[in-house]
Scaffold this motif. Structure first.
Motif, PDB file in Angstrom:
ATOM      1  N   ALA A 192       7.426  10.564 -10.635  1.00  0.00           N
ATOM      2  CA  ALA A 192       7.726   9.794 -12.011  1.00  0.00           C
ATOM      3  C   ALA A 192       7.965   8.331 -12.118  1.00  0.00           C
ATOM      4  N   ALA A 193       8.358   7.917 -11.031  1.00  0.00           N
ATOM      5  CA  ALA A 193       8.585   6.449 -10.810  1.00  0.00           C
ATOM      6  C   ALA A 193       6.859   5.885 -10.899  1.00  0.00           C
ATOM      7  N   LEU A 194       6.023   6.380 -10.313  1.00  0.00           N
ATOM      8  CA  LEU A 194       4.559   6.007 -10.142  1.00  0.00           C
ATOM      9  C   LEU A 194       4.162   5.808 -11.659  1.00  0.00           C
ATOM     10  N   LYS A 195       4.505   6.642 -12.457  1.00  0.00           N
ATOM     11  CA  LYS A 195       4.048   6.672 -13.692  1.00  0.00           C
ATOM     12  C   LYS A 195       4.818   5.458 -14.693  1.00  0.00           C
ATOM     13  N   LEU A 196       5.990   5.443 -14.281  1.00  0.00           N
ATOM     14  CA  LEU A 196       6.791   4.509 -15.356  1.00  0.00           C
ATOM     15  C   LEU A 196       6.961   3.342 -14.857  1.00  0.00           C
ATOM     16  N   LYS A 197       6.825   2.972 -13.349  1.00  0.00           N
ATOM     17  CA  LYS A 197       6.942   1.574 -12.810  1.00  0.00           C
ATOM     18  C   LYS A 197       5.659   1.296 -12.336  1.00  0.00           C
ATOM     19  N   ARG A 198       4.604   1.751 -12.781  1.00  0.00           N
ATOM     20  CA  ARG A 198       3.484   1.414 -11.914  1.00  0.00           C
ATOM     21  C   ARG A 198       3.001   0.073 -11.723  1.00  0.00           C
ATOM     22  N   ARG A 199       3.216  -0.616 -12.765  1.00  0.00           N
ATOM     23  CA  ARG A 199       2.993  -2.232 -12.718  1.00  0.00           C
ATOM     24  C   ARG A 199       3.876  -2.834 -11.511  1.00  0.00           C
ATOM     25  N   ALA A 200       4.906  -2.548 -11.213  1.00  0.00           N
ATOM     26  CA  ALA A 200       5.679  -2.907 -10.215  1.00  0.00           C
ATOM     27  C   ALA A 200       5.282  -2.359  -8.880  1.00  0.00           C
ATOM     28  N   LEU A 201       4.963  -1.292  -8.676  1.00  0.00           N
ATOM     29  CA  LEU A 201       4.811  -0.433  -7.642  1.00  0.00           C
ATOM     30  C   LEU A 201       3.426  -0.398  -7.190  1.00  0.00           C
ATOM     31  N   GLN A 202       2.431  -0.561  -7.775  1.00  0.00           N
ATOM     32  CA  GLN A 202       0.942  -0.446  -7.392  1.00  0.00           C
ATOM     33  C   GLN A 202       0.878  -1.722  -6.633  1.00  0.00           C
ATOM     34  N   PRO A 203       1.417  -2.894  -6.728  1.00  0.00           N
ATOM     35  CA  PRO A 203       0.741  -4.144  -5.925  1.00  0.00           C
ATOM     36  C   PRO A 203       1.420  -3.737  -4.552  1.00  0.00           C
ATOM     37  N   VAL A 204       2.760  -3.339  -4.496  1.00  0.00           N
ATOM     38  CA  VAL A 204       3.291  -2.820  -3.107  1.00  0.00           C
ATOM     39  C   VAL A 204       2.632  -1.793  -2.334  1.00  0.00           C
ATOM     40  N   ILE A 205       2.035  -0.821  -3.079  1.00  0.00           N
ATOM     41  CA  ILE A 205       1.373   0.269  -2.465  1.00  0.00           C
ATOM     42  C   ILE A 205      -0.281  -0.150  -2.141  1.00  0.00           C
ATOM     43  N   ASP A 206      -0.768  -1.245  -2.642  1.00  0.00           N
ATOM     44  CA  ASP A 206      -1.846  -1.806  -2.381  1.00  0.00           C
ATOM     45  C   ASP A 206      -1.704  -2.554  -1.028  1.00  0.00           C
ATOM     46  N   ALA A 207      -0.725  -3.470  -0.956  1.00  0.00           N
ATOM     47  CA  ALA A 207      -0.522  -4.455   0.071  1.00  0.00           C
ATOM     48  C   ALA A 207      -0.178  -3.424   1.341  1.00  0.00           C
ATOM     49  N   PHE A 208       0.574  -2.378   1.077  1.00  0.00           N
ATOM     50  CA  PHE A 208       0.688  -1.666   2.442  1.00  0.00           C
ATOM     51  C   PHE A 208      -0.765  -0.843   2.921  1.00  0.00           C
ATOM     52  N   ALA A 209      -1.406  -0.401   1.838  1.00  0.00           N
ATOM     53  CA  ALA A 209      -2.617  -0.282   2.326  1.00  0.00           C
ATOM     54  C   ALA A 209      -3.591  -0.791   2.961  1.00  0.00           C
ATOM     55  N   VAL A 210      -3.595  -2.148   2.534  1.00  0.00           N
ATOM     56  CA  VAL A 210      -4.222  -3.219   3.408  1.00  0.00           C
ATOM     57  C   VAL A 210      -3.943  -3.287   4.819  1.00  0.00           C
ATOM     58  N   ALA A 211      -2.637  -3.710   4.646  1.00  0.00           N
ATOM     59  CA  ALA A 211      -1.822  -4.066   5.784  1.00  0.00           C
ATOM     60  C   ALA A 211      -1.958  -2.982   6.828  1.00  0.00           C
ATOM     61  N   ALA A 212      -1.998  -1.583   6.444  1.00  0.00           N
ATOM     62  CA  ALA A 212      -1.964  -0.406   7.383  1.00  0.00           C
ATOM     63  C   ALA A 212      -3.374  -0.350   7.947  1.00  0.00           C
ATOM     64  N   GLU A 213      -4.187  -0.624   7.300  1.00  0.00           N
ATOM     65  CA  GLU A 213      -5.837  -0.717   7.746  1.00  0.00           C
ATOM     66  C   GLU A 213      -6.085  -1.622   8.598  1.00  0.00           C
ATOM     67  N   GLN A 214      -5.321  -3.071   8.320  1.00  0.00           N
ATOM     68  CA  GLN A 214      -5.601  -3.995   9.450  1.00  0.00           C
ATOM     69  C   GLN A 214      -4.818  -3.704  10.618  1.00  0.00           C
ATOM     70  N   GLY A 215      -3.572  -3.099  10.725  1.00  0.00           N
ATOM     71  CA  GLY A 215      -2.786  -2.724  11.964  1.00  0.00           C
ATOM     72  C   GLY A 215      -3.630  -1.727  12.445  1.00  0.00           C
ATOM     73  N   HIS A 216      -4.108  -0.833  12.043  1.00  0.00           N
ATOM     74  CA  HIS A 216      -4.942   0.225  12.624  1.00  0.00           C
ATOM     75  C   HIS A 216      -6.123  -0.387  13.211  1.00  0.00           C
ATOM     76  N   ALA A 217      -6.765  -1.135  12.546  1.00  0.00           N
ATOM     77  CA  ALA A 217      -8.128  -1.671  13.344  1.00  0.00           C
ATOM     78  C   ALA A 217      -7.855  -2.521  14.509  1.00  0.00           C
ATOM     79  N   ARG A 218      -6.630  -3.233  14.617  1.00  0.00           N
ATOM     80  CA  ARG A 218      -6.202  -4.254  15.711  1.00  0.00           C
ATOM     81  C   ARG A 218      -5.598  -3.248  16.674  1.00  0.00           C
ATOM     82  N   ARG A 219      -5.300  -1.899  16.539  1.00  0.00           N
ATOM     83  CA  ARG A 219      -4.875  -1.303  17.608  1.00  0.00           C
ATOM     84  C   ARG A 219      -5.720  -0.559  18.510  1.00  0.00           C
TER      85      ARG A 219
END
Ligand code: ATP
Ligand code: PRP
Length: 219
Positions: A192-219
């Protein structure tokens, strides 16, 4: 709460999440290892972190007490995932869900003979489903930790637990005999939060996605 609440557990999940949070521009103002506070402020006035038991993270997010959380796949398999959106495998806290027995126990023979096995674990659902799929009858014994002790003192024939380096098994003369699933931590989001607060949540989710990908590539 109009801001973002993130549920995390202390220990390895928190430690491995710090870089992901930093990539999203979020820095906790307290260290959960030294502070007794359960609600941590961050450098962002609209973001707070709540500290909960690892196995409680899905529950806080499911009921919307937290918008986001990070939980091991082991915990999510037990929880079932109701009300949760799981957009990201963060590739942190990686380990494997295994069946392990005493080194002197012939597991393959016991299975071949159709023996009824006593299995000790905190992962009841995972163990039940694994052995049902194999057609092995089991008696489940619920434990909350130190599963490795159970076969050593005659409480169980086998355990189901997560294994990483294998050091704990080795130190207790146990051997892994089956892999049930690879495990890593996932980002979970209240649907429900994803729908109601998408504008606030999506940038955090996107940043996590990029950082997780970079972290995984480094390991
Ligand atoms: P609780 O405090 O509720 O008993 P816990 O002790 O399992 O939970 P942690 O030890 O912090 O909590 O583990 C958090 C998550 O990290 C687990 O759910 C699992 O996904 C993963 N994990 C557990 N043990 C290991 C390990 N040895 N190596 C890597 N990841 C692990
Ligand atoms: C986990 C798990 C195993 C161990 C496996 O325990 O329950 O006992 O790690 O890791 P290894 O294969 O690298 O030895 P943890 O260290 O989290 O202890 P806890 O569950 O008691 O917190």
């Amino acid at each position: 709460m109009s801001g973002i609440t993130i549920a995390l557990s202390k220990g390895r999940i928190f430690e491995e999440t710090v870089p992901l949070l930093a990539a999203a521009g979020i820095v906790a103002t307290d260290d959960p290892e030294t502070s007794r506070k359960l609600i941590l402020a961050t450098n962002r006035a609209d973001v707070r972190i709540v500290i909960v038991r690892a196995s409680d993270v899905p529950t806080y997010v499911q009921y919307g007490a937290a918008d986001l959380g990070i939980a091991g796949k082991d915990i999510l398999l037990e929880h079932g995932g109701a009300g949760l959106y799981q957009p990201l495998d963060l590739q942190i806290a990686r380990c494997r869900m295994m069946v392990a027995v005493r080194a002197d126990f012939d597991y393959a023979l016991a299975v071949r003979q159709g023996a009824r096995l006593r299995v000790a674990t905190k992962y009841l659902k995972t163990a039940r489903e694994h052995f049902a799929a194999k057609g092995v009858h089991i008696d489940l014994i619920k434990l909350y930790g130190s599963m490795e002790l159970a076969p050593l003192v005659g409480l169980a024939d086998a355990i189901v637990d997560v294994v990483s380096s294998g050091n704990t098994l080795r130190a207790n003369q146990l051997v892994a005999v089956e892999e049930i699933a690879p495990i890593s931590a996932r980002l979970v989001v209240n649907q429900a939060a994803l729908k109601l607060k998408r504008r606030a949540l999506q940038p955090v989710i996107d940043a996590f996605a990029v950082a997780a990908e970079q972290g995984h590539a480094r390991r």
